[in-house]
Scaffold this motif. Structure first.
Motif, mmCIF file in Angstrom:
data_model
loop_
_atom_site.group_PDB
_atom_site.id
_atom_site.type_symbol
_atom_site.label_atom_id
_atom_site.label_comp_id
_atom_site.label_asym_id
_atom_site.label_seq_id
_atom_site.Cartn_x
_atom_site.Cartn_y
_atom_site.Cartn_z
ATOM 1 N N ALA A 146 0.816 -1.210 0.000
ATOM 2 C CA ALA A 146 0.000 0.000 0.000
ATOM 3 C C ALA A 146 0.848 1.258 0.000
ATOM 4 O O ALA A 146 0.482 2.262 -0.635
ATOM 5 C CB ALA A 146 -0.935 -0.005 1.206
ATOM 6 N N THR A 206 -5.736 2.379 1.834
ATOM 7 C CA THR A 206 -6.064 1.903 0.482
ATOM 8 C C THR A 206 -6.424 0.418 0.428
ATOM 9 O O THR A 206 -6.662 -0.105 -0.667
ATOM 10 C CB THR A 206 -4.905 2.181 -0.490
ATOM 11 O OG1 THR A 206 -3.706 1.606 0.028
ATOM 12 C CG2 THR A 206 -4.725 3.679 -0.704
ATOM 13 N N VAL A 207 -6.482 -0.273 1.560
ATOM 14 C CA VAL A 207 -6.965 -1.655 1.558
ATOM 15 C C VAL A 207 -8.483 -1.608 1.709
ATOM 16 O O VAL A 207 -9.003 -1.195 2.740
ATOM 17 C CB VAL A 207 -6.321 -2.489 2.678
ATOM 18 C CG1 VAL A 207 -6.921 -3.903 2.700
ATOM 19 C CG2 VAL A 207 -4.815 -2.579 2.476
#
Length: 302
Positions: A122, A152-153
């Motif tokens: 990420a 961003t996961v």
């Protein structure tokens, strides 16, 4: 992405093992024309682990161009985090919308390491990430909370089919975190996954018979239990029983069925092997049964 079948396209190879990009583009065009919920190139069904970086770039670029912004393109990435980042950056340059992080290579690892693996990836790409728990990758509820805290996961694809554990994971995740049924031949367990709040699923069958995949998806969404049961009994279960005969058939049979339908996908790459004549005969009968249920048929050659 829960609004349609999630498509995991095959990668087209020539008989000599080389990438056949022209054939792949024709195949992708046919896949996109069926309006799947998203396109996942260079993932497990697409033989990600058999592609070098140049081939990967060509495959993802073609998928982005042919999707043309009409549906999300989620490219596969994997191995250790350093190599995963090399593929991630290629996918980003090619215009992919997100990444599916396939299980890392070879070693078992504690959950702290699994979380750090995703954090490292990420940190090196702007693309949203979907973690894939399968094989040696398994998250606890605390682990899901931790990976969901990485900005961003955005989701988790599950390939373990432990519904008790999966229910605990969905309850631990923050609102809006995505979950996907990533079991091999996911339709077999689609009804069960939906009961724990995971209706979205990947479909390897879409790679060779979108008519069957769409018929099942529609029947499941509309609550047509007799149609769901008939497709499971007469197509999906026999297909899975054949798939389980030989390691690697989860991809090899899919490619063989695609070739039976005249799709330009070519053979699998080593270490996978193509099915032999006896298994192909069984596959042919299973495929014809599924197409009949879906109101379609397989073109015949003289």
């Amino acid at each position: 992405m829960a609004g349609g079948v999630l498509a995991f396209p095959l990668t087209s190879f020539r008989e000599d093992g080389g990438l056949d990009l022209d054939a792949y583009r024709r195949y992708l065009t046919a896949q996109v024309a069926t309006s799947p919920g998203a396109l996942f190139p260079a993932c497990g069904t697409g033989e990600f682990s058999a592609l070098d970086e140049d081939e990967y770039r060509a495959v993802v670029t073609a998928a982005v161009e042919i999707a043309g912004g009409r549906l999300p393109v989620v490219a596969g990435t994997g191995y250790g985090w350093a190599q995963a980042l090399r593929f991630a950056r290629i996918a980003e340059e090619a215009g992919a919308d997100a990444l599916l992080v396939l299980p890392h290579y070879l070693v078992a690892a504690p959950e702290d390491g699994l979380v750090e693996q995703l954090r490292r990836i990420a940190d090196g790409t702007r693309l949203p990430l979907i973690a894939y728990q399968r094989g040696q990758v398994t998250f606890t509820p605390d682990g899901v909370r931790r990976i969901a805290g990485i900005p961003t996961v955005v989701g988790l694809k599950d390939g373990h089919s432990d519904l008790d554990r999966l229910q605990r994971l969905t309850l631990a995740a923050p609102e809006g975190f995505l979950f996907f049924n990533g079991a091999a031949t996911a339709e077999i367990q689609a009804r069960a996954y939906a009961t724990v709040g995971v209706p979205a699923y990947s479909s390897a069958v879409h790679a060779f018979a979108p008519e069957i995949a769409d018929a099942f998806f529609t029947a499941l969404r509309e609550g047509d239990d007799p149609a769901v049961t008939a497709l499971l009994r007469d197509f999906y279960v026999p297909f899975v029983e054949l798939r389980d005969r030989v390691p690697g058939y989860a991809v090899s049979l899919v490619k063989a069925a695609a070739r039976m339908r005249g799709l330009p996908v070519g053979p699998v790459r080593a270490p996978l092997t193509d099915p032999g004549p006896e298994d192909l005969a069984v596959l042919e009968a299973v495929l014809d049964a599924g197409l009949k249920l879906a109101g379609a048929e397989r073109p015949r050659t003289a």
